[in-house]
Design a protein around this motif. Structure first.
Motif, mmCIF file in Angstrom:
data_model
loop_
_atom_site.group_PDB
_atom_site.id
_atom_site.type_symbol
_atom_site.label_atom_id
_atom_site.label_comp_id
_atom_site.label_asym_id
_atom_site.label_seq_id
_atom_site.Cartn_x
_atom_site.Cartn_y
_atom_site.Cartn_z
ATOM 1 N N ALA A 164 1.724 6.761 4.768
ATOM 2 C CA ALA A 164 1.441 5.237 3.893
ATOM 3 C C ALA A 164 0.031 4.826 4.021
ATOM 4 O O ALA A 164 -0.653 4.826 5.173
ATOM 5 C CB ALA A 164 2.572 4.499 4.427
ATOM 6 N N ALA A 165 -0.476 4.045 3.120
ATOM 7 C CA ALA A 165 -1.709 3.643 3.099
ATOM 8 C C ALA A 165 -1.738 2.207 2.221
ATOM 9 O O ALA A 165 -1.208 2.194 1.352
ATOM 10 C CB ALA A 165 -2.632 4.446 2.673
ATOM 11 N N ALA A 166 -2.706 1.192 2.668
ATOM 12 C CA ALA A 166 -2.755 -0.002 2.080
ATOM 13 C C ALA A 166 -4.219 -0.350 2.257
ATOM 14 O O ALA A 166 -4.667 -0.249 3.374
ATOM 15 C CB ALA A 166 -1.648 -1.254 2.567
ATOM 16 N N LEU A 175 -10.514 -10.044 -4.858
ATOM 17 C CA LEU A 175 -9.804 -9.425 -3.978
ATOM 18 C C LEU A 175 -8.867 -8.273 -4.720
ATOM 19 O O LEU A 175 -8.169 -8.697 -5.846
ATOM 20 C CB LEU A 175 -8.666 -10.189 -3.053
ATOM 21 C CG LEU A 175 -7.838 -9.651 -2.456
ATOM 22 C CD1 LEU A 175 -8.354 -8.715 -1.095
ATOM 23 C CD2 LEU A 175 -6.576 -10.658 -1.854
ATOM 24 N N PHE A 176 -8.698 -7.155 -4.319
ATOM 25 C CA PHE A 176 -7.913 -6.066 -5.005
ATOM 26 C C PHE A 176 -7.300 -5.560 -3.872
ATOM 27 O O PHE A 176 -7.628 -5.126 -2.647
ATOM 28 C CB PHE A 176 -8.952 -4.991 -5.711
ATOM 29 C CG PHE A 176 -9.894 -5.521 -6.755
ATOM 30 C CD1 PHE A 176 -9.149 -5.495 -8.077
ATOM 31 C CD2 PHE A 176 -10.931 -6.006 -6.576
ATOM 32 C CE1 PHE A 176 -10.141 -5.908 -9.197
ATOM 33 C CE2 PHE A 176 -11.622 -6.415 -7.538
ATOM 34 C CZ PHE A 176 -11.117 -6.535 -8.644
ATOM 35 N N VAL A 177 -5.990 -5.232 -4.063
ATOM 36 C CA VAL A 177 -5.101 -4.492 -3.182
ATOM 37 C C VAL A 177 -4.512 -3.175 -3.864
ATOM 38 O O VAL A 177 -4.084 -3.473 -4.876
ATOM 39 C CB VAL A 177 -3.909 -5.470 -2.850
ATOM 40 C CG1 VAL A 177 -2.755 -4.787 -1.828
ATOM 41 C CG2 VAL A 177 -4.512 -6.474 -1.872
ATOM 42 N N ALA A 178 -4.514 -2.196 -3.091
ATOM 43 C CA ALA A 178 -3.791 -0.987 -3.504
ATOM 44 C C ALA A 178 -3.165 -0.144 -2.494
ATOM 45 O O ALA A 178 -3.588 -0.478 -1.166
ATOM 46 C CB ALA A 178 -4.773 -0.005 -3.945
ATOM 47 N N ASN A 179 -1.759 0.269 -2.864
ATOM 48 C CA ASN A 179 -1.018 0.947 -1.637
ATOM 49 C C ASN A 179 -0.152 1.958 -2.295
ATOM 50 O O ASN A 179 0.436 1.967 -3.365
ATOM 51 C CB ASN A 179 -0.039 -0.341 -0.922
ATOM 52 C CG ASN A 179 0.993 -0.601 -1.498
ATOM 53 O OD1 ASN A 179 1.031 -1.275 -2.501
ATOM 54 N ND2 ASN A 179 2.079 -0.203 -1.015
ATOM 55 N N GLY A 181 3.774 3.661 -0.124
ATOM 56 C CA GLY A 181 4.507 3.691 0.946
ATOM 57 C C GLY A 181 4.625 2.227 1.142
ATOM 58 O O GLY A 181 4.833 1.647 0.548
ATOM 59 N N ASN A 182 5.113 1.902 2.457
ATOM 60 C CA ASN A 182 5.583 0.705 2.972
ATOM 61 C C ASN A 182 4.526 0.170 4.031
ATOM 62 O O ASN A 182 5.221 -0.844 4.820
ATOM 63 C CB ASN A 182 6.775 0.954 3.659
ATOM 64 C CG ASN A 182 6.923 1.828 4.666
ATOM 65 O OD1 ASN A 182 5.952 2.226 5.166
ATOM 66 N ND2 ASN A 182 8.135 2.232 5.165
ATOM 67 N N CYS A 183 3.190 0.179 3.960
ATOM 68 C CA CYS A 183 2.307 -0.859 4.751
ATOM 69 C C CYS A 183 2.450 -1.890 3.844
ATOM 70 O O CYS A 183 2.409 -1.957 2.648
ATOM 71 C CB CYS A 183 1.002 -0.004 4.740
ATOM 72 S SG CYS A 183 0.826 1.325 5.972
ATOM 73 N N ARG A 184 2.209 -3.298 4.377
ATOM 74 C CA ARG A 184 2.121 -4.234 3.639
ATOM 75 C C ARG A 184 0.858 -5.041 3.674
ATOM 76 O O ARG A 184 0.493 -5.323 4.683
ATOM 77 C CB ARG A 184 3.603 -4.935 4.333
ATOM 78 C CG ARG A 184 3.925 -6.365 3.504
ATOM 79 C CD ARG A 184 5.211 -6.801 3.711
ATOM 80 N NE ARG A 184 6.541 -6.052 3.529
ATOM 81 C CZ ARG A 184 7.615 -6.208 3.982
ATOM 82 N NH1 ARG A 184 7.978 -7.486 4.309
ATOM 83 N NH2 ARG A 184 8.522 -5.479 3.305
ATOM 84 N N VAL A 185 0.770 -5.811 2.734
ATOM 85 C CA VAL A 185 -0.513 -6.652 2.411
ATOM 86 C C VAL A 185 0.054 -8.110 1.974
ATOM 87 O O VAL A 185 0.688 -8.207 1.076
ATOM 88 C CB VAL A 185 -1.499 -6.269 1.664
ATOM 89 C CG1 VAL A 185 -2.699 -7.112 1.461
ATOM 90 C CG2 VAL A 185 -1.951 -5.013 1.979
ATOM 91 N N GLU A 267 0.279 8.131 -6.408
ATOM 92 C CA GLU A 267 -0.078 7.148 -7.305
ATOM 93 C C GLU A 267 0.028 5.746 -6.842
ATOM 94 O O GLU A 267 1.233 5.328 -6.555
ATOM 95 C CB GLU A 267 0.642 7.086 -8.718
ATOM 96 C CG GLU A 267 0.307 6.173 -9.768
ATOM 97 C CD GLU A 267 -1.332 6.551 -10.549
ATOM 98 O OE1 GLU A 267 -1.604 5.666 -10.833
ATOM 99 O OE2 GLU A 267 -1.213 7.940 -10.508
ATOM 100 N N PRO A 268 -1.026 4.963 -6.767
ATOM 101 C CA PRO A 268 -0.874 3.732 -6.013
ATOM 102 C C PRO A 268 -0.483 2.493 -7.101
ATOM 103 O O PRO A 268 -0.688 2.586 -7.974
ATOM 104 C CB PRO A 268 -2.190 3.490 -5.573
ATOM 105 C CG PRO A 268 -3.030 3.892 -6.222
ATOM 106 C CD PRO A 268 -2.434 5.200 -6.927
ATOM 107 N N ASP A 269 0.178 1.510 -6.578
ATOM 108 C CA ASP A 269 0.077 0.400 -7.046
ATOM 109 C C ASP A 269 -1.070 -0.589 -6.825
ATOM 110 O O ASP A 269 -1.295 -0.430 -5.870
ATOM 111 C CB ASP A 269 1.471 -0.509 -6.725
ATOM 112 C CG ASP A 269 2.842 -0.250 -7.558
ATOM 113 O OD1 ASP A 269 2.858 -0.358 -8.702
ATOM 114 O OD2 ASP A 269 3.702 0.251 -7.145
#
Length: 462
Positions: A164-166, A175-179, A181-185, A267-269
């Motif tokens: 998993a990756a965040a 700020l931009f966030v992409a992930n 799996g279940n790593c959390r930001v 495919e990331p969110d």
């Protein structure tokens, strides 16, 4: 974007990421997985499979990149992805003329590029495994997983390795966030009423996520069956990087074989851009081992609130941000350990790897170590060393708002008071003389004695 552009990277304990500038406003805490023994001795279940980075951009003080990776089935995939991901983002892909959608596309292409590059790297292993004969009537996935042949077992583990990756990117104070799996930001910010909110920016890609269950059911999998299964093949994520066994080999996995196409995707969110301002207080990135340990030990679904409050508490106590991150991790580790050792109903006496990255924007740290400030008056040599932070915290305990919105936003009372400082020390009048505070009488007396005895050190002229 060429997925193989950085094939020369050395995927070892030392890599090119080490040469990137470290973000000084951030810190990392971590703890290795553990099997709980009755005798209290330390024992790990497997090698540490979390990876992380917190780096800045060369010659750019407004841009930073943070990442947390939570590997499974060994470290092959997580080592590749954590080293390749920064290259897919930092090596010339970004430029100031880009709008938010352009930057989000860079992040999306980074995930896809890492995925394609890693899968290409497995071709030789897949060919080697294909040379083994699987007994007739035996499912290949089960055979390779359960084989007692050490070489074949390790070969299959490498093919089944994933992560998993965040990723959190701050580019020009946005700020931009992409992930996957279940790593959390989590982003913590003050609302207009000065209440600190906790906003989850990442998406948990697992079978507890109804959107993911719907996506997979549209591929032909049974929704009810998915909800009952925490794990899919050898992992629990519905999206990940790597892990060929649940992607190219999904037809061999009982829970996935009826899907019309690969159900586990890379495919990331992506969320962004969020313009950062004074209301934003701090950012947290974590592997799933952190919040799952709290869920299990406390039986609560308010994990984000608990973590944010723990970070606030440590900002009050610690002298640096790494200390904040590590203190929070240590607290959770102790909480989980004590619960397991006293709970007779606990059957899985283990804890997974934990990683926490904390990025502070402007939350006060009253005990932070600061460089002394010295003021000098040519007539009066007076040093004024500041020991009081620009902002102080009240002693009241933060109370969480029990209401929870649909956007994963949680409120608790703000503990930040208005800034305060010590009264300035009074300066003397410019013409005023002050008394000497060192008595040189004995010194001069001994100098005169040395002169008479001829023992005055050579070169000392008084």
């Amino acid at each position: 974007m060429q997925s193989g552009r950085d094939s020369r990277l050395n995927y070892s304990s030392t890599c090119w990421i080490d040469d990137l500038p470290v973000c000084k406003q951030s810190g990392i805490g971590f703890s290795m997985n553990q099997i709980y023994r009755e005798d209290g001795n330390r024992q790990e279940e497997h090698a540490f499979e979390d990876r992380s980075f917190h780096c800045g951009f060369h010659n750019d003080n407004n841009s930073f990149l943070y990442g947390v990776f939570d590997g499974h089935e060994g470290t092959k995939a997580v080592d590749y992805c954590f080293q390749k991901m920064p290259a897919e983002i930092l090596l010339g892909q970004l430029n100031p003329s880009m709008n938010d959608e352009d930057i989000k596309e860079v992040l999306r292409q980074a995930f896809i590029g890492v995925e394609n590059g890693y899968m290409d790297s497995l071709n030789d292993l897949l060919a080697e495994r294909a040379a083994y004969d699987v007994p007739e009537g035996v499912n290949p996935y089960d055979y390779f997983k359960q084989t007692e042949l050490e070489h074949l077992h390790q070969l299959n583990a490498n093919i089944s390795s994933g992560t998993a990756a965040a990723i959190a990117l701050i580019y020009n104070k946005t700020l931009f966030v992409a992930n996957v799996g279940n790593c959390r930001v989590l982003l913590c910010e003050n609302d207009p009423n000065a209440v600190l909110k906790v906003i989850q920016l990442s998406i948990d890609h697992d079978t507890r996520n109804e959107d993911e269950v719907l996506r997979m059911s549209q591929l032909g999998l049974q929704a009810d069956r998915l909800r009952k299964h925490v794990r899919l093949g050898n992992q629990e994520n519905t999206r990940c990087l790597g892990n060929h066994s649940v992607k190219g080999g999904y037809k061999e996995v009982e829970d996935l074989m009826k899907a019309a196409q690969e159900p586990i995707i890379a495919e990331p969110d992506i969320i962004g851009g969020i313009k950062l301002n004074d209301s934003h207080r701090f950012l947290l990135l974590m592997s799933s081992g952190l919040y799952k340990a709290i869920e299990e030990a406390m039986g609560t679904d308010q994990v984000n609130k608990y973590l944010a409050q723990s970070v606030v508490d440590q900002f009050r106590e610690q002298t640096n941000i790494t200390g904040v991150a590590q203190a929070v991790v240590d607290k959770v580790v102790r909480l989980h350990h004590d619960w397991h050792m006293t709970n007779s109903l606990s059957y899985d006496r283990t804890r997974e790897d934990i990683t926490l990255v904390v990025r502070n924007f402007n939350f006060p740290m009253p005990n932070a170590i600061r460089t002394p400030t010295v003021s000098f008056n040519p007539l009066v040599a007076t040093s004024l060393i500041s020991t009081t932070p620009q902002s102080t915290l009240t002693n009241s305990t933060s109370l969480f708002n029990s209401e929870q919105s649909n956007t994963n936003t949680n409120n608790y009372d703000n503990t930040n008071s208005s800034s305060s400082s010590e009264p300035a020390l009074p300066f003397p009048d410019p013409d005023e003389k002050i008394k000497a505070y060192v008595n040189f009488k004995d010194f001069y007396k001994n100098v005169e004695i040395a002169k008479k005895n001829g023992t005055l050190p050579h070169g000392l002229l008084l």
